[in-house]
Every structure is written in C-alpha cells, then in structure tokens.
Design an enzyme around this catalytic site. Structure first.
Site, PDB file in Angstrom:
ATOM      1  N   LYS A 247      13.098  39.218 -15.906  1.00  0.00           N
ATOM      2  CA  LYS A 247      12.044  38.375 -16.352  1.00  0.00           C
ATOM      3  C   LYS A 247      10.757  38.692 -15.486  1.00  0.00           C
ATOM      4  CE  LYS A 247      12.976  34.737 -12.904  1.00  0.00           C
ATOM      5  NZ  LYS A 247      13.473  33.296 -12.798  1.00  0.00           N
TER       6      LYS A 247
ATOM      7  N   ASN B 165       0.770  -1.225  -0.073  1.00  0.00           N
ATOM      8  CA  ASN B 165      -0.025   0.052  -0.189  1.00  0.00           C
ATOM      9  C   ASN B 165       0.895   1.477  -0.046  1.00  0.00           C
ATOM     10  OD1 ASN B 165       1.078   0.135   2.668  1.00  0.00           O
ATOM     11  ND2 ASN B 165      -1.031   0.483   3.533  1.00  0.00           N
ATOM     12  N   GLY B 166       2.053   1.050  -0.181  1.00  0.00           N
ATOM     13  CA  GLY B 166       2.977   2.229  -0.219  1.00  0.00           C
ATOM     14  C   GLY B 166       3.696   2.733   1.291  1.00  0.00           C
TER      15      GLY B 166
ATOM     16  N   HIS C 272      17.476  27.597  -1.336  1.00  0.00           N
ATOM     17  CA  HIS C 272      16.909  28.206  -2.282  1.00  0.00           C
ATOM     18  C   HIS C 272      16.899  30.003  -1.763  1.00  0.00           C
ATOM     19  CE1 HIS C 272      14.418  29.444  -5.834  1.00  0.00           C
ATOM     20  NE2 HIS C 272      13.551  29.926  -4.935  1.00  0.00           N
TER      21      HIS C 272
ATOM     22  N   GLY D 281      12.847  25.894 -18.516  1.00  0.00           N
ATOM     23  CA  GLY D 281      12.226  26.951 -19.204  1.00  0.00           C
ATOM     24  C   GLY D 281      13.005  28.328 -18.823  1.00  0.00           C
TER      25      GLY D 281
END
Length: 326
Positions: free
Chosen positions: A202, A45-46, A138, A237
C-alpha cells in the site's frame, strides 16, 4: 475494605476512570475483588475532579483507563487520578492503558513534528506512575519511552485461538496489511499451524491522516481463507481496502482480526459492507451498540489483563503468559 491481600502484608487496589468502566469491572471480577469507589465529575468549564472513596496508603495501585474518543478528556482524567494516588501515598502505581494514547505518533516523519507517544510516557511518569501496562502497542519501541517497567501484553493468543475455532487452518493464509507488521504476522502464522504469509502493498501520503491505498497482494491467496491482521482499526479505510484487494485477487474468505476497535467516522459502515466474513476485535476500547454489526465479534481482554495484574502484584512473570515472548 476493597482490595486483595496476599500471604504477606501487601494490598492491591484497583481503580478506574470513566472511559470504559465495563472493562475495569470485568478485570476486577476476574481478580475476585471490586473497584475502589471513585467520585469523578466535570465542572462547567470542562475541568475534571476526582476523589477516591477509601484510603490507598501503602497499597499497590492499578489504575485502569482506556482511551476512546474524546481521547484528550480521558487522558487528562487519568493523569489527575495518578496525581491523586501519588499524593494519597500509594506504595506503587501501575498505569493500565489497554489502548496506549497517541501510539501512532511514535517517531518524526518530517521536521518540526512532535513524538507524542514519548510525551505521553513522560506525562505518566511525572504524574506518578511507577509502571506501565498496555496491550499491543502500535510499535514495540514505545516500551523504551517510559522510564520504568513496561508490561507489553499481546492479544495474539486470544484472537488466534478464536480464529482457529472457526476456520480450517490447513487452508489459511495470514495477511499483513503492510510490510511493517510482517513480524506480527509471523507470530500469527506460527499459532495457526505454520500458515503461509502474504502482505498487501500500500501507499500512504504522510501529510493526510487516516488514508492509505491498498494496491496488490504479495503471496499466494488463491482460493484460501485470509486472516487479515492489524493492531487497530480507526476509520477502516486501509483494512477494508485490503479486503477488496484480497477478494479481487482470489481469496475465498477474509477474516479481519484486530486488537483495538477505534471505529472512527465511517468505520462501521465500511466494515459491515466490505465483504469480510467476520471482523474480530477485543474490548480494549468500548464498542457501544451503535458501533456493532452482524459479523462483528468482540472478545474480552479482561482475563489477560487480570492475569498480568496478578503476576505483577505477586512479583511473578508477565512474560510467562506469552511463552517467554514480550
């Protein structure tokens, strides 16, 4: 017995989840030790099961787990391993997450949004982590989310040393993909002999993930080799759009340098055809054969992480690895 013993009675143990075993093995090799044998598997079931193959009682444990897709599976495995270490009476537990999960969700852009990066820090702490080690967060503010010591490692020395070896630094311009990473670009410029800076303007629709439009370059790039830097490449991108803008506005060559090779969806096709002369990344995340291409260069982050682990274990200075910067 797996582990490293210092001049006192302390014992180090290295453990790894299943997300990126090659990196963990390389870190262990750099430290002259082996990973603790671990039995890990998934039920039908993971659900994930984990059991360590030797005692970690009283040891300084370093749990290595990166977070490629499917990120939630590897995060849950890491939390279960943390709980197991805590219940097995490890003296201290350091989470080594080279690529911090959910790092882009570090603040609220609109009402009713979560701050998921803070939630991850809380989960680590609740599961048993005493310390956190990660590479190129980040945003630096994530360090403040964790209630304990945070070792924020930087890949700039590794990446910039490689770039210096392949370019004429007298003709280099360091390019930030947006205004938010100009401070990082300044550190790059310093390491490349005082190279001039530029940045790509951007626009981004915050309601649409993984989409930004590069418009124009601010700074002199005419006839120069541009080193386009970022912390991660996801779908590619944004970074490949910036390459096109740089080429259109007169750049002679473009080298992309990023720490985390997320490489989701169309990233590999975009990167291999965007016109960049080289794409340089580290192996904080696995780069399987199907995500490799001719002008890709993957640098090993293992020596940096190993040195940081050794400093923490010996109560040394991680900051000293970066000439006092953190």
């Amino acid at each position: 017995m797996t582990g490293i013993t210092n001049t006192g009675s302390n014992r180090m143990v290295l453990l790894s989840g299943r997300a990126h075993p090659e990196l963990a093995e390389n870190i262990a090799r750099e430290l002259g030790t082996e990973l603790v044998p671990t039995d890990a598997y998934d039920f039908a079931n993971g659900e994930t099961y984990v059991r360590f193959g030797e005692s970690v009682r009283g040891a300084d444990a370093f749990l290595i787990q990166s977070h490629p897709a499917p990120i939630n599976q590897w995060l849950m495995e890491q939390l279960i391993m943390l709980d197991s270490l805590k219940r097995a009476s490890a003296k201290s537990i350091t989470v080594v997450s080279p690529f911090y999960p959910y790092a882009r969700q570090d603040k609220k852009h609109r009402g009713r949004e979560p701050i998921s990066a803070r939630l991850i820090a809380d989960l680590y702490k609740t599961a048993g982590a005493d310390r956190l080690m990660s590479v190129d967060l980040h945003t630096a503010q994530i360090q403040g989310f964790f209630d304990g010591p945070v070792d924020h490692l930087m890949a700039i020395p590794l990446l910039s040393d490689y770039v210096r070896s392949v370019v004429d630094v007298d003709n280099v311009t360091v390019v930030s993909p947006d205004t938010g990473r100009v401070r990082v670009a300044e550190q790059w410029a310093e390491r490349l002999g005082g190279a001039p800076l530029a940045f790509v303007h951007k626009t981004r629709d915050i309601t649409v993930p993984n989409q930004a439009v590069s418009k124009e370059v601010v700074g002199n790039i005419q006839g120069r080799t541009c080193v386009l830097i970022d912390d991660m490449i996801d779908t590619g991108g944004t970074i490949t759009g910036a390459v096109q803008v740089l080429k259109d506005q007169g750049a002679k060559n473009v080298i992309i340098a990023a720490t985390h090779a997320v490489f989701s969806g169309p990233a590999v096709e975009r990167l291999s055809t965007c016109g960049a002369d080289e794409v340089v990344v580290t192996d904080t995340l696995p780069v399987p054969p199907e995500n490799q291409f001719e002008n890709l260069r993957v640098l090993s982050i293992a020596p940096l992480i190993a040195r940081a682990i050794q400093e923490v274990f010996e109560d040394g200075s991680v900051t000293s690895l970066f000439n006092g910067r953190s």
